[in-house]
Design an enzyme around this catalytic site. Structure first.
Site, PDB file in Angstrom:
ATOM      1  N   HIS A 171       0.834  -1.224   0.000  1.00  0.00           N
ATOM      2  CA  HIS A 171       0.000   0.000   0.000  1.00  0.00           C
ATOM      3  C   HIS A 171       0.860   1.263   0.000  1.00  0.00           C
ATOM      4  CE1 HIS A 171      -3.277  -2.759   1.259  1.00  0.00           C
ATOM      5  NE2 HIS A 171      -2.312  -3.297   2.003  1.00  0.00           N
ATOM      6  N   LYS A 189      16.619  21.926  -9.425  1.00  0.00           N
ATOM      7  CA  LYS A 189      15.897  20.718  -9.825  1.00  0.00           C
ATOM      8  C   LYS A 189      16.738  19.708 -10.612  1.00  0.00           C
ATOM      9  CE  LYS A 189      12.030  19.794  -9.452  1.00  0.00           C
ATOM     10  NZ  LYS A 189      10.729  20.255  -9.901  1.00  0.00           N
ATOM     11  N   GLU A 246       9.796   9.306 -16.183  1.00  0.00           N
ATOM     12  CA  GLU A 246       8.427   9.808 -16.413  1.00  0.00           C
ATOM     13  C   GLU A 246       7.967   9.495 -17.835  1.00  0.00           C
ATOM     14  OE1 GLU A 246       7.895  13.959 -14.809  1.00  0.00           O
ATOM     15  OE2 GLU A 246       9.925  13.546 -14.127  1.00  0.00           O
TER      16      GLU A 246
END
Ligand code: ARG
Length: 466
Positions: free
Chosen positions: A162, A289, A296
């Site tokens: 989970h 960043k 992705e």
């Protein structure tokens, strides 16, 4: 793409007028089936040799056709072949060029053949070639994962259910789960290849031919395992392409799961792994960043691969036998899916190869969330012969207590432990270390370093990699 006014008359005598330009654009497949060129020539050469062997063509006619086809092949390979939209598809383009090169004898190539069995043959040859490449690429990724696993046999991380911290595991164990998945993917492709590897050539338009052809000969020439059993099936079945797309969708789906994990692992909240600069991008506004764009994109590309499967299933659904032009729509989804899976496999392999585990952060994280509570429950079962359910309840209460005291299970006092179960001594706390926890899970396929070493050994032998 070159446009010509003086058209090669593809439909013979039946037509007085030319097709409308807009119809031509809808109808033409040369924009994408040019990819089949090399295989179209291979198929035509096999067919020509068969026609000569069966004395349907004279030796000198066959020779002239074969030489012409070789010339066209070198034109294609050197980028000197100029396909024309008005000639509709790769098959007509090559035939027209052959006629330019060798004259009317070129027209004999199409004896006992139709574009219907021709395109089915080309498509199978093309796909077989791509499957072989994809199988190799999956293999490379499996090897990269096995190598990364060997470096991380003792790297401890939280195992999740989970996406909640569940039990500590080794990073190697986690990566090896993907090797198992990918190995099944590879098998699925190889299995797809087996069923695909039959020759439709000789089916002609749909019903076979009255010429004394030898389809088994052409099948052998093209390294197919045999000629297809039924000509209607030969020209109209595309389950080989559907199987390819299913295998590809499953493989891409597996890669999307790994990608998602990499995205999660590279967040500053998790910080489990570091990707190399080669597979990371920056932000045009936020100088700090490092984005996992590669992961992705792999995750997202799964969408178009799954879409390709649905596209082709929908094209084939309800299509009556035998050939309908609908079947021309089989190619683009397959081409796109093949191209996509190839690039994502390559990128994933590079990303895994370069990836570095943040061993300390992973270990710290594995200690959160009372991850070794099951080990304490197992200890109660082993030591005091309690039913597991009872042990589960006792440890649950201790977890609640620790939560209330804002401490870990390890910080509980002897008194706390005795409150849970009177016979408990302080040595019970030894069961709570994450190292001990992973070490103890030595069952087959389990997470312990010993078990992981056995898995790695298995893969090294199976994949024959050092
Ligand atoms: N370009 C066609 C295709 O990809 C070739 C077969 C054409 N056959 C026909 N009967 N119109 O399917």
């Amino acid at each position: 793409m070159v446009e010509v006014k003086d058209k090669y008359n593809i439909w013979g005598g039946r037509f007085k007028n030319q097709t409308d330009e807009i119809m031509e654009n809808l109808n033409a497949s040369i924009f994408f089936d040019y990819k089949l060129a090399k295989f179209d020539i291979e198929g035509s050469k096999a067919h020509t040799k068969m026609l000569a062997k069966q004395q349907i063509l004279k030796e000198e006619e066959a020779k002239s056709i074969l030489d012409g086809l070789d010339t066209i092949l070198s034109e294609i390979e050197t980028g000197n072949f100029e396909p024309k939209v008005s000639l509709e598809d790769i098959h007509m383009n090559i035939e027209a060029r052959l006629a330019e090169l060798i004259g009317p004898v070129a027209g004999k190539l199409h004896t006992a053949r139709s574009r219907n069995d021709q395109v089915a043959t080309d498509f199978r040859l093309w796909l077989r070639d791509r499957i072989d490449a994809i199988v190799d690429l999956i293999y490379e990724l499996e090897v990269a994962l096995v190598m990364k696993s060997s470096e991380n046999i003792h790297t401890i991380m939280p195992g999740f259910t989970h996406l909640q911290c569940a039990q500590p595991i080794t990073f190697a164990h986690h990566l090896l789960a993907y090797v198992s998945m990918l190995d099944r993917d590879r098998e699925r492709y190889m299995d797809t290849r087996k069923r695909l590897n039959e020759s439709p050539l000789g089916a002609a338009a749909l019903a076979g031919t009255s010429f004394p052809i030898d389809p088994d000969f052409t099948a052998r020439e093209l390294s197919f395992s045999r000629a297809m059993m039924n000509s209607l099936d030969g020209v109209s079945s595309r389950d080989f392409a559907l199987e390819f797309l299913s295998s590809t969708a499953i493989c891409a789906t597996h890669l999307s799961r790994l990608s998602e994990e990499i995205v999660i692992w590279t967040t500053s909240q998790f910080d489990f792994v570091k990707l190399s600069d080669k597979f990371t991008t920056g932000s045009s506004i936020m100088p700090q960043k490092r984005n996992p764009d590669a992961a992705e994109l792999i995750r997202a590309k799964t969408g178009r691969v799954n879409g390709a499967l649905i596209t082709l299933l929908t094209v084939i659904k309800g299509l009556p036998l035998a050939y309908s032009k609908d079947l021309q729509e089989d190619k683009e989804p397959v081409f796109d899916a093949a191209e996509t899976i190839e690039i994502v496999l390559k990128v994933m392999t590079g990303m895994i190869h370069d990836l570095k585990a943040n061993v300390e952060t992973m270990k710290k994280s594995s200690e959160l969330g009372f991850s070794t509570a099951t080990d304490l429950a197992d200890f109660l079962v082993r030591e005091y012969n309690l039913p597991f359910r009872e042990a589960h309840k006792i440890v649950g209460e201790l977890v609640l207590l620790a939560e209330e005291k804002s401490c870990t299970l390890k910080d509980l006092t002897l008194e706390d432990l005795k409150g849970g179960y009177n016979d408990l001594g302080i040595e019970a706390l030894n069961t709570l270390s994450v190292e001990g926890s992973v070490q103890s899970r030595n069952s087959k396929g389990g997470t312990s370093p010993e078990s992981v070493k056995r898995q790695i050994q298995y893969w090294r032998e199976t994949l024959k990699c050092a």
